[in-house]
Design an enzyme around this catalytic site. Sequence first.
Site, short mmCIF file in Angstrom:
data_model
loop_
_atom_site.label_atom_id
_atom_site.label_comp_id
_atom_site.label_asym_id
_atom_site.label_seq_id
_atom_site.Cartn_x
_atom_site.Cartn_y
_atom_site.Cartn_z
N GLY A 76 -14.78 12.11 10.09
CA GLY A 76 -14.27 11.51 11.32
C GLY A 76 -15.32 11.58 12.41
CB THR A 118 -23.02 5.81 11.24
OG1 THR A 118 -22.43 6.62 10.22
CG2 THR A 118 -24.42 6.29 11.52
CB THR A 138 -20.17 -0.21 4.80
OG1 THR A 138 -18.89 -0.33 4.18
CG2 THR A 138 -20.38 -1.45 5.65
CG ASP A 140 -15.83 -1.19 3.41
OD1 ASP A 140 -15.62 -1.01 2.20
OD2 ASP A 140 -15.57 -0.33 4.28
NE ARG A 184 -13.63 0.99 6.82
CZ ARG A 184 -14.26 1.52 7.85
NH1 ARG A 184 -13.75 2.57 8.45
NH2 ARG A 184 -15.38 1.02 8.27
NE ARG A 287 -18.05 5.64 -0.92
CZ ARG A 287 -17.18 6.39 -0.22
NH1 ARG A 287 -16.17 5.79 0.40
NH2 ARG A 287 -17.32 7.67 -0.12
O1 F6P Z 1 -15.92 2.26 4.08
C1 F6P Z 1 -16.19 2.50 2.74
C2 F6P Z 1 -14.96 2.92 2.01
O2 F6P Z 1 -15.28 3.09 0.63
C3 F6P Z 1 -13.76 1.99 2.16
O3 F6P Z 1 -13.88 0.83 1.38
C4 F6P Z 1 -12.62 2.89 1.78
O4 F6P Z 1 -11.42 2.48 2.37
C5 F6P Z 1 -13.06 4.22 2.36
O5 F6P Z 1 -14.46 4.16 2.49
C6 F6P Z 1 -12.68 5.39 1.50
O6 F6P Z 1 -13.03 6.54 2.19
P1 F6P Z 1 -13.10 7.99 1.52
O7 F6P Z 1 -14.34 8.03 0.66
O8 F6P Z 1 -13.18 8.89 2.68
O9 F6P Z 1 -11.86 8.15 0.70
#
Ligand code: F6P
Length: 362
Positions: A76, A118, A138, A140, A184, A287
């Site tokens: 956060g 960031t 990202t 996203d 997201r 990811r």
């Molecule tokens: O922003 C990248 C992302 O992978 C989003 O697509 C997804 O909603 C979120 O991060 C997931 O976050 P975390 O890794 O904190 O669960």
Amino acid sequence: MRRIGISTGGGDAPGLNAVIRAACKTAINDFGYEVYGIRNGLDGLFESGGVFPLTHSEVRGILPQGGTILGSASRGNPFLRKVKKNGKEVVEDVTEEYIERIKLVGLDALLLIGGDGTLAIASELTKRGIDVVSVPKTIDNDVGGTDYTFGFDTAVNIATEAIDRLHTTAESHHRVMILELMGRDAGFIALHAGLAGGADVILIPEIPFSFEAVCRKIQRRIARGSKFSIVSIAEGSHPVGGQKVYKRAEDELYVARLGGIGQVVGKFIESICGAETRVTVLGHIQRGGTPTAFDRWLATNYGSEAIRLMARGRFGRMVALQGQRFTSVKIEEALASPKRVDVKGDTLQTARALGIAFGDEA
Ligand code: F6P
């Protein structure tokens, strides 16, 4: 300027190491800067050994590696901290503590690699007089001011492979296969992978869907003899007039975590359309692992460009790809215009021309 610090923040994305490597090499080779890695977002500023020299040897061999050699922090807003005062929990602004540490450690400028969280940190530090340059990261692809963030292409490739694999098993069992994808509030991953993988239905946050329209599409396919269907759904999708589905609500410190809409749609299709349905949530597989060639190319250019921006004294800016050109935009501008799928754009038009349903059809 002599000493620069590099930090990776927020959710990781394939290509982070490629940015670090390119930035480090460019800074040392072309400008003779000293480069320091900051561990775990900006937490490293407060940790013993959390700020350490990056030389050619630290970045050797990391180009194809997923993740980040620096570690990340996505808990956060680091500038806000919950503390107890007079028995009550209050949220304190601790930005000045970070600024003091940056100065104490002796960093002249920061390269902050990250997404909107960031960039918000970068913007705040810029306002308070710290020299910052950012690189848009990202999966996203939702950062404004740039055509592509690095990590997106890799995520789309992984998601496309997942759709290909779901296709064969869907066909064998005459099932509806739903693939819930990250992104997201943006539907880029679900849209691009859906198109590349030949999905029959694509649901994205930018186009609220009706359950009935999705059902009609699946039943039409069954009536035509295609007893299976593939649905590519973005985690931020929601029905017309309905809510997004969250795994965790947001609070003062944390952003909300999306997830679960695939199951909601799956239940509806099974009970109302009468089609056997399975739901796959691809999750963090999107990811992880090695970046694609495109992401390595993009990340390498971004890292190198970021150092050239610094050398020209162009602080408070984010490197960007616009068309065929690497350029930069003000961090403020990127933050003010988060990117979303253009619902009237070419890709949407193409998808509709191919008969893909978005759940908004009459
Ligand atoms: O922003 C990248 C992302 O992978 C989003 O697509 C997804 O909603 C979120 O991060 C997931 O976050 P975390 O890794 O904190 O669960």
